[in-house]
Design a protein around this motif. Sequence first.
Motif, PDB file in Angstrom:
ATOM      1  N   SER A   1     -90.292  82.835  80.827  1.00  0.00           N
ATOM      2  CA  SER A   1     -91.183  81.915  81.406  1.00  0.00           C
ATOM      3  C   SER A   1     -92.637  82.781  81.258  1.00  0.00           C
ATOM      4  O   SER A   1     -93.681  81.939  81.559  1.00  0.00           O
ATOM      5  CB  SER A   1     -90.963  81.749  82.887  1.00  0.00           C
ATOM      6  OG  SER A   1     -89.503  81.526  83.370  1.00  0.00           O
ATOM      7  N   PHE A   2     -92.569  84.048  80.833  1.00  0.00           N
ATOM      8  CA  PHE A   2     -93.828  84.754  80.812  1.00  0.00           C
ATOM      9  C   PHE A   2     -94.203  84.580  79.494  1.00  0.00           C
ATOM     10  O   PHE A   2     -95.273  85.515  79.170  1.00  0.00           O
ATOM     11  CB  PHE A   2     -93.762  85.925  81.600  1.00  0.00           C
ATOM     12  CG  PHE A   2     -93.680  85.607  82.885  1.00  0.00           C
ATOM     13  CD1 PHE A   2     -94.768  85.551  83.880  1.00  0.00           C
ATOM     14  CD2 PHE A   2     -92.544  85.565  83.645  1.00  0.00           C
ATOM     15  CE1 PHE A   2     -94.599  84.995  85.186  1.00  0.00           C
ATOM     16  CE2 PHE A   2     -92.206  85.397  84.879  1.00  0.00           C
ATOM     17  CZ  PHE A   2     -93.400  85.140  85.865  1.00  0.00           C
ATOM     18  N   GLN A   3     -93.155  84.297  78.452  1.00  0.00           N
ATOM     19  CA  GLN A   3     -93.616  84.739  77.123  1.00  0.00           C
ATOM     20  C   GLN A   3     -93.981  83.124  76.268  1.00  0.00           C
ATOM     21  O   GLN A   3     -93.857  82.239  76.921  1.00  0.00           O
ATOM     22  CB  GLN A   3     -92.384  85.326  76.304  1.00  0.00           C
ATOM     23  CG  GLN A   3     -92.015  86.517  77.121  1.00  0.00           C
ATOM     24  CD  GLN A   3     -91.047  87.570  76.407  1.00  0.00           C
ATOM     25  OE1 GLN A   3     -90.046  87.229  76.002  1.00  0.00           O
ATOM     26  NE2 GLN A   3     -91.338  88.927  76.168  1.00  0.00           N
ATOM     27  N   TYR A   4     -94.370  83.560  75.011  1.00  0.00           N
ATOM     28  CA  TYR A   4     -95.028  82.264  74.388  1.00  0.00           C
ATOM     29  C   TYR A   4     -93.615  81.417  74.128  1.00  0.00           C
ATOM     30  O   TYR A   4     -92.588  81.639  73.954  1.00  0.00           O
ATOM     31  CB  TYR A   4     -95.356  82.618  73.051  1.00  0.00           C
ATOM     32  CG  TYR A   4     -96.714  83.392  72.761  1.00  0.00           C
ATOM     33  CD1 TYR A   4     -97.870  83.011  73.253  1.00  0.00           C
ATOM     34  CD2 TYR A   4     -96.568  84.687  72.231  1.00  0.00           C
ATOM     35  CE1 TYR A   4     -98.864  83.588  73.316  1.00  0.00           C
ATOM     36  CE2 TYR A   4     -97.851  85.513  72.022  1.00  0.00           C
ATOM     37  CZ  TYR A   4     -99.086  85.005  72.745  1.00  0.00           C
ATOM     38  OH  TYR A   4    -100.054  85.721  72.636  1.00  0.00           O
ATOM     39  N   SER A   5     -93.964  80.032  74.121  1.00  0.00           N
ATOM     40  CA  SER A   5     -93.127  78.939  73.765  1.00  0.00           C
ATOM     41  C   SER A   5     -93.440  78.894  72.455  1.00  0.00           C
ATOM     42  O   SER A   5     -94.371  79.084  71.810  1.00  0.00           O
ATOM     43  CB  SER A   5     -93.052  77.987  74.523  1.00  0.00           C
ATOM     44  OG  SER A   5     -94.231  77.023  74.155  1.00  0.00           O
ATOM     45  N   PRO A   6     -92.266  78.231  71.598  1.00  0.00           N
ATOM     46  CA  PRO A   6     -92.705  77.577  70.465  1.00  0.00           C
ATOM     47  C   PRO A   6     -93.959  76.752  70.307  1.00  0.00           C
ATOM     48  O   PRO A   6     -94.564  76.201  71.505  1.00  0.00           O
ATOM     49  CB  PRO A   6     -91.575  76.524  69.982  1.00  0.00           C
ATOM     50  CG  PRO A   6     -90.482  77.143  70.679  1.00  0.00           C
ATOM     51  CD  PRO A   6     -91.229  77.319  71.871  1.00  0.00           C
ATOM     52  N   PRO A   7     -95.064  76.614  69.278  1.00  0.00           N
ATOM     53  CA  PRO A   7     -96.194  76.120  69.489  1.00  0.00           C
ATOM     54  C   PRO A   7     -96.134  74.571  70.000  1.00  0.00           C
ATOM     55  O   PRO A   7     -97.152  73.955  70.562  1.00  0.00           O
ATOM     56  CB  PRO A   7     -96.856  75.889  68.021  1.00  0.00           C
ATOM     57  CG  PRO A   7     -95.995  76.875  67.415  1.00  0.00           C
ATOM     58  CD  PRO A   7     -94.730  77.056  68.037  1.00  0.00           C
ATOM     59  N   SER A   8     -95.183  73.985  69.764  1.00  0.00           N
ATOM     60  CA  SER A   8     -95.143  72.528  70.013  1.00  0.00           C
ATOM     61  C   SER A   8     -94.200  72.385  71.365  1.00  0.00           C
ATOM     62  O   SER A   8     -94.061  71.320  71.867  1.00  0.00           O
ATOM     63  CB  SER A   8     -94.578  71.590  69.023  1.00  0.00           C
ATOM     64  OG  SER A   8     -93.250  72.119  68.583  1.00  0.00           O
ATOM     65  N   GLY A   9     -93.998  73.322  71.917  1.00  0.00           N
ATOM     66  CA  GLY A   9     -93.100  73.282  73.142  1.00  0.00           C
ATOM     67  C   GLY A   9     -91.639  73.496  72.956  1.00  0.00           C
ATOM     68  O   GLY A   9     -91.239  73.805  71.811  1.00  0.00           O
ATOM     69  N   PHE A  10     -90.858  73.789  74.033  1.00  0.00           N
ATOM     70  CA  PHE A  10     -89.653  74.328  73.981  1.00  0.00           C
ATOM     71  C   PHE A  10     -88.688  72.956  73.498  1.00  0.00           C
ATOM     72  O   PHE A  10     -89.035  71.780  73.987  1.00  0.00           O
ATOM     73  CB  PHE A  10     -89.108  74.836  75.360  1.00  0.00           C
ATOM     74  CG  PHE A  10     -89.578  76.108  75.634  1.00  0.00           C
ATOM     75  CD1 PHE A  10     -88.960  77.135  74.984  1.00  0.00           C
ATOM     76  CD2 PHE A  10     -90.368  76.202  76.918  1.00  0.00           C
ATOM     77  CE1 PHE A  10     -89.488  78.564  75.551  1.00  0.00           C
ATOM     78  CE2 PHE A  10     -90.549  77.688  77.163  1.00  0.00           C
ATOM     79  CZ  PHE A  10     -90.213  78.585  76.515  1.00  0.00           C
ATOM     80  N   PRO A  11     -87.859  73.279  72.419  1.00  0.00           N
ATOM     81  CA  PRO A  11     -87.089  72.076  71.945  1.00  0.00           C
ATOM     82  C   PRO A  11     -86.403  71.159  73.170  1.00  0.00           C
ATOM     83  O   PRO A  11     -86.282  69.843  73.134  1.00  0.00           O
ATOM     84  CB  PRO A  11     -86.030  72.676  71.183  1.00  0.00           C
ATOM     85  CG  PRO A  11     -86.444  73.968  70.728  1.00  0.00           C
ATOM     86  CD  PRO A  11     -87.540  74.491  71.738  1.00  0.00           C
ATOM     87  N   GLU A  12     -85.867  71.828  74.098  1.00  0.00           N
ATOM     88  CA  GLU A  12     -85.139  71.149  75.328  1.00  0.00           C
ATOM     89  C   GLU A  12     -85.934  70.345  76.105  1.00  0.00           C
ATOM     90  O   GLU A  12     -86.020  69.302  76.347  1.00  0.00           O
ATOM     91  CB  GLU A  12     -84.671  72.378  76.268  1.00  0.00           C
ATOM     92  CG  GLU A  12     -83.577  73.061  75.811  1.00  0.00           C
ATOM     93  CD  GLU A  12     -84.369  74.603  75.334  1.00  0.00           C
ATOM     94  OE1 GLU A  12     -85.360  74.499  74.922  1.00  0.00           O
ATOM     95  OE2 GLU A  12     -83.591  75.594  75.417  1.00  0.00           O
TER      96      GLU A  12
END
Length: 407
Positions: free
Chosen positions: A61-72
């Motif tokens: 929750s405190f780390q980067y997500s993929p640039p376009s957001g989490f796939p889920e």
Amino acid sequence: MFLSSRIKNTNLSLTLKMNERAQDLHDSGVHVYNLTSGQLPFKPIPELNAKIISQVNFLKSFQYSPPSGFPELKEKVLKYMESSRGINLPREKFDCIVSNGAKHSIYNALGAMVDPGDEVVIVAPYWISYPEMIKFWGGVPIVVTTKSYNAFVPDIDELRKVLTSRTKMLILNSPNNPSGVNYSEHWMDEFANLMQEFPDTLILSDEIYYDLFYYDPKPTYYYQNRIELLDRTLIVDGISKTQMGPGLRLGYCVGPKKIIDAMTLIQSQTTSGPSSLIQRALIELDWSKNVEFLTPIKTYLRRNADALREAFKNEGLDNCWYQTTGAFYFMVDFSITPCFSLYKKDDNDQKDYSIQICDDLLKDECVAIIPGSDFGLKNSARISLTLEKEPFEAAMEKLTHFLSKEK
Ligand code: PLP
């Protein structure tokens, strides 16, 4: 120090100035009816708080997500779009990007599509940020102005007049900020016919107020009966207005893969993805409960819309009123109210008195509303329906009293 020409061409919103003036008056001990708000006075559904708290326990929750957001989350948004709008979005053709608010998605979309000199059609009164964001990318805003007697619904022929081979994009916003109306299904069908005549124009459908309709029927869209138009449509929505999370900064855009990829490229090299904590909480949240959550909020808005109608009727201002159906605003057209005779010099006077009238309203009646100059419409102002019922009714009495004054 020399600032960029981009910045010199960007206007500061009058909304902020109006809020400042209202705040100064409030600080001096005067009770101000502040009808400038662009957000509802409610917290999100309690389950969202619980999900945020539980997600705090995870490092992810405190780390980067993929640039376009989490796939889920992207998959959840795509499914939500399919079920709420009644459309099919085959995953080989369509994708989703999650951004730092719907505003950010729109900004990325303009960056992905607009070259310097490209025209983008918008409808006035418009949401304050459209023209500024278009100019930021070097685009040229082309404005089609609507009329209060049509409840600010754009005329299809007026739209046709401005569409050319230079039109890269057209932005549609229903339910609308600042008019508070949803465009009808019939209008959407005519719009779909119109867009068939301009096959190279992309449509950005800003649906940030989608779930906030307080009169049936629910908003409908041109692509629902003409699915081929989805191939050049970007649908924007988010959690600011309908999930009561404007400060959480999360919005999204669904559209053709190629455009979403280009938007992702911009996002990856500028802001990265939005808050991982909020994304993860939204993945865990049951979104279907939001419909029930919104029911009392819609009642609240409907009551204020009714109070506005009653106040206009009681002052004999029926001809200055139209029925709002969604979002939480009403646009008052000063030019058709009696008070305009105190400002307009003669029939040739084309000056915009919005700011002066709003200043006088604040001074005389302690009611703060936003001048229409911010929304690209002369001699008008936006009223926000977000105040509680009693103060809102009192504010409407004061406003209509002011509007009724004549020379
Ligand atoms: N579009 C419209 C029409 C709006 O009124 C707003 C916010 O006021 C936005 C987009 C931006 O929403 P967000 O808070 O998700 O950036």
